[in-house]
Structure formats: structure tokens, C-alpha cells
Design a protein around this motif. Structure first.
Motif, short mmCIF file in Angstrom:
data_model
loop_
_atom_site.label_atom_id
_atom_site.label_comp_id
_atom_site.label_asym_id
_atom_site.label_seq_id
_atom_site.Cartn_x
_atom_site.Cartn_y
_atom_site.Cartn_z
N ILE A 76 0.85 -1.18 0.00
CA ILE A 76 0.00 0.00 0.00
C ILE A 76 0.89 1.24 0.00
O ILE A 76 1.77 1.38 0.85
CB ILE A 76 -0.94 0.02 1.22
N MET A 77 0.67 2.12 -0.97
CA MET A 77 1.46 3.34 -1.07
C MET A 77 0.86 4.40 -0.15
O MET A 77 -0.35 4.65 -0.20
CB MET A 77 1.50 3.85 -2.51
N SER A 78 1.72 5.03 0.66
CA SER A 78 1.22 6.03 1.59
C SER A 78 2.08 7.29 1.64
O SER A 78 1.60 8.33 2.08
CB SER A 78 1.12 5.43 3.00
N VAL A 79 3.32 7.23 1.19
CA VAL A 79 4.19 8.41 1.23
C VAL A 79 4.51 8.86 -0.20
O VAL A 79 4.52 8.05 -1.13
CB VAL A 79 5.50 8.13 2.02
N PRO A 80 4.78 10.15 -0.39
CA PRO A 80 5.04 10.67 -1.74
C PRO A 80 6.16 9.96 -2.49
O PRO A 80 6.07 9.79 -3.70
CB PRO A 80 5.39 12.15 -1.48
N LEU A 81 7.20 9.55 -1.80
CA LEU A 81 8.32 8.88 -2.46
C LEU A 81 7.87 7.58 -3.14
O LEU A 81 8.33 7.24 -4.22
CB LEU A 81 9.45 8.59 -1.47
N GLN A 82 6.93 6.87 -2.54
CA GLN A 82 6.41 5.64 -3.14
C GLN A 82 5.68 5.95 -4.45
O GLN A 82 5.81 5.21 -5.42
CB GLN A 82 5.49 4.91 -2.16
N PHE A 83 4.92 7.03 -4.48
CA PHE A 83 4.24 7.44 -5.71
C PHE A 83 5.26 7.87 -6.77
O PHE A 83 5.13 7.51 -7.93
CB PHE A 83 3.23 8.56 -5.43
N ASP A 84 6.28 8.62 -6.34
CA ASP A 84 7.35 9.03 -7.26
C ASP A 84 8.02 7.81 -7.88
O ASP A 84 8.25 7.76 -9.09
CB ASP A 84 8.42 9.86 -6.53
N ASN A 85 8.35 6.82 -7.06
CA ASN A 85 9.02 5.61 -7.56
C ASN A 85 8.12 4.81 -8.49
O ASN A 85 8.58 4.27 -9.49
CB ASN A 85 9.49 4.73 -6.40
N ALA A 86 6.84 4.73 -8.17
CA ALA A 86 5.90 4.00 -9.04
C ALA A 86 5.82 4.66 -10.41
O ALA A 86 5.75 3.98 -11.44
CB ALA A 86 4.52 3.94 -8.40
N ILE A 87 5.88 5.99 -10.45
CA ILE A 87 5.86 6.71 -11.73
C ILE A 87 7.18 6.50 -12.46
O ILE A 87 7.20 6.17 -13.64
CB ILE A 87 5.59 8.21 -11.49
N HIS A 88 8.28 6.68 -11.75
CA HIS A 88 9.61 6.56 -12.37
C HIS A 88 9.86 5.17 -12.94
O HIS A 88 10.37 5.03 -14.04
CB HIS A 88 10.68 6.92 -11.35
N PHE A 89 9.52 4.13 -12.18
CA PHE A 89 9.80 2.76 -12.60
C PHE A 89 8.65 2.12 -13.38
O PHE A 89 8.71 0.94 -13.71
CB PHE A 89 10.17 1.89 -11.40
N GLN A 90 7.60 2.91 -13.66
CA GLN A 90 6.45 2.41 -14.42
C GLN A 90 5.89 1.13 -13.80
O GLN A 90 5.63 0.14 -14.48
CB GLN A 90 6.83 2.18 -15.89
N SER A 91 5.71 1.14 -12.49
CA SER A 91 5.24 -0.03 -11.75
C SER A 91 3.75 -0.27 -11.98
O SER A 91 2.98 0.66 -12.24
CB SER A 91 5.48 0.17 -10.25
N ALA A 92 3.35 -1.52 -11.85
CA ALA A 92 1.93 -1.90 -11.95
C ALA A 92 1.24 -1.53 -10.65
O ALA A 92 1.67 -1.94 -9.57
CB ALA A 92 1.81 -3.39 -12.22
N VAL A 93 0.17 -0.75 -10.75
CA VAL A 93 -0.57 -0.29 -9.56
C VAL A 93 -2.02 -0.73 -9.68
O VAL A 93 -2.62 -0.64 -10.75
CB VAL A 93 -0.49 1.25 -9.43
N THR A 94 -2.56 -1.21 -8.58
CA THR A 94 -3.98 -1.55 -8.50
C THR A 94 -4.64 -0.53 -7.59
O THR A 94 -4.10 -0.20 -6.54
CB THR A 94 -4.16 -2.98 -7.94
N VAL A 95 -5.80 -0.03 -8.00
CA VAL A 95 -6.49 1.02 -7.24
C VAL A 95 -7.81 0.48 -6.72
O VAL A 95 -8.59 -0.11 -7.48
CB VAL A 95 -6.74 2.27 -8.13
N TRP A 96 -8.05 0.70 -5.43
CA TRP A 96 -9.27 0.26 -4.77
C TRP A 96 -9.98 1.45 -4.15
O TRP A 96 -9.34 2.40 -3.71
CB TRP A 96 -8.95 -0.73 -3.64
N GLN A 97 -11.31 1.40 -4.12
CA GLN A 97 -12.13 2.35 -3.37
C GLN A 97 -13.04 1.49 -2.51
O GLN A 97 -13.95 0.83 -3.03
CB GLN A 97 -12.93 3.25 -4.30
N ASP A 98 -12.75 1.48 -1.22
CA ASP A 98 -13.39 0.57 -0.27
C ASP A 98 -13.14 -0.86 -0.74
O ASP A 98 -12.00 -1.27 -0.83
CB ASP A 98 -14.88 0.89 -0.11
N ASP A 99 -14.19 -1.61 -1.10
CA ASP A 99 -13.99 -2.99 -1.57
C ASP A 99 -14.21 -3.11 -3.08
O ASP A 99 -14.33 -4.21 -3.61
CB ASP A 99 -14.90 -3.96 -0.81
#
Length: 140
Positions: A76-99
Motif C-alpha cells: 500500500i502506497m502512503s508516502v510521496p516517495l512511493q508514488f514518485d518511484n511507481a511513476i519513475h519505474f512504471q510499476s503496476a498499480v492496482t487502485v481500490w475504493q473501499d472494496d
């Protein structure tokens, strides 16, 4: 030799009549330290000890023992650096809203303190959504 930077080579080096053969990626040609940096172990080999360098022929490059694949679990991403790294490394992200699953294995384009922009153009709030990143295991 600088044109070989990033290419896999076989380097023969040594002194006092003893020569060793090392295989790796030519990471850096360092004129300041007068050495070649050979990866993946980042060996520094002085110019004066190099006897011969040859480029590996096509198809002979070292194959990864562990090819890259996505982890089966995410973080789970919670700090800005994690978002920066996900953008930089083109990581696969899954997005949830509640369930509810909003996006699966999508890439992030940008983020601010409050919002995230996905590659499909959606803008989602960080507060109302849960962003789970899956890292790569192995070697690219």
C-alpha cells in the motif's frame, strides 16, 4: 571503448604474467580513477592491468537466472516517495475504493499531495482510494 558502455564484454586483465578473464557489463570508463567499472559486481579494473577487451557476440549475452516478474502481493502506497518511484519505474498499480476495484495493473502518470493521475486519464484522490503497487522480482 566508450561506445561499449552498457554492453556485455569479456575483459582479460592481470599483471606479472597472470591473466584472468572476467565477463560482465561495461558500466563506466573512468578517466579520473584510470579504471573500467565492470558490472554487475561493479569491479574496478585499472587501465594498466587490462590486456584485452572484446565484446560478446550477439546472442551470447548472459541471460538472467531469474527473469523479472510481478510479485504476487503488493504494498500500500502512503508516502510521496512511493508514488514518485511507481511513476519513475512504471510499476503496476492496482487502485481500490473501499472494496471496489477501480483499476488493475495500471501505471501512474503524475501525482500531487491530494490527487493521482492514471495512464487512462482518470484523476483519483489519494484520500478516497487505496493504491497498491506490485514490485518486480528478478532481473530485467
Amino acid at each position: 571503448m566508450r561506445q561499449w558502455k552498457g554492453r556485455q564484454v569479456i575483459l582479460y586483465h592481470g599483471n606479472n604474467g597472470h591473466t584472468q578473464k572476467v565477463r560482465g557489463t561495461l558500466e563506466k570508463w573512468d578517466d579520473t580513477r584510470k579504471c573500467v567499472i565492470l558490472g554487475p559486481k561493479m569491479l574496478a579494473i585499472p587501465f594498466e592491468n587490462i590486456a584485452y577487451i572484446s565484446m560478446l557476440p550477439p546472442g551470447r549475452e548472459r541471460r538472467s537466472r531469474h527473469p523479472a516478474k510481478l510479485n504476487s502481493f503488493g504494498y500500500i502506497m502512503s508516502v510521496p516517495l512511493q508514488f514518485d518511484n511507481a511513476i519513475h519505474f512504471q510499476s503496476a498499480v492496482t487502485v481500490w475504493q473501499d472494496d471496489q476495484l477501480i483499476a488493475y495493473n495500471i501505471k501512474l502518470v503524475s501525482h500531487t499531495d491530494h490527487d493521482v493521475v492514471l495512464e487512462d486519464g482518470q484523476t483519483l484522490s489519494k484520500e478516497g482510494h487505496l493504491f497498491v503497487v506490485r514490485s518486480l522480482r528478478g532481473e530485467l
